[in-house]
Design a protein around this motif. Structure first.
Motif: not given
Length: 172
Positions: A149-172
């Protein structure tokens, strides 16, 4: 023609390095303040020169001097960084523990478990890209090549995963 002459006919930079070895050692030693380290830098320059295309070098002596100086400067900076940022083993006891009491350890363990659980909820490719980059230190370009895949897609995947982890921590 001797064997030694034959080996270096094609590489004017190697010839210059060998011919001006003493001068180059003085240059490296002036930066590193060590004859042994200067010798190491000289050998690194020879190895590097052996792998280079030298047909476009117009002044091999000047190039060799600059090359040795730059390698010595890089080494000096690396050593200074290590000296400033690495703690000697006898100072390890003074490093503070990440958790000072049992309650802090429990809270941090729960947070880590929540992050790991939220990562498992992500698509496998996103999960793997995040772990490979953030935990294993694999460059994003390498992950992109592995996944096709493109580097841009990998960058977005990593950012999305980071945001998802942050949201799950805030919700806890």
């Amino acid at each position: 023609m001797s064997k030694e002459q034959y080996l270096h006919d094609e590489n004017v930079l190697v010839d210059a390095l060998i011919k001006y070895k003493n001068k180059l050692l003085v240059i490296a030693e002036s930066v590193l303040h060590s004859h042994a380290q200067a010798e190491d830098i000289f050998h690194d320059a020879i190895v590097k020169a052996c792998t280079m295309q030298t047909s476009c070098i117009h002044c091999p002596v000047g190039y060799a001097c600059r090359m040795v100086y730059n390698l010595a400067l890089d080494e000096a900076r690396k050593r200074q960084y290590e000296k400033n940022n690495l703690m000697p083993m006898d100072g390890v006891d003074s490093v503070p523990a990440p958790c000072v009491n049992a309650l802090d350890c429990m809270v941090m363990t729960e947070a880590l478990n929540k992050v790991l659980a939220s990562l498992k909820e992500l698509p496998k490719r996103t999960h793997d890209a995040f772990i490979r980059h953030r935990i294993e230190g694999v460059p994003q370009k390498d992950i992109a090549e592995e996944l096709g895949v493109s580097r841009t897609l990998v960058n977005f995947m990593i950012k999305d995963a980071h945001r998802y982890c942050e949201q799950s921590l805030k919700a806890a």
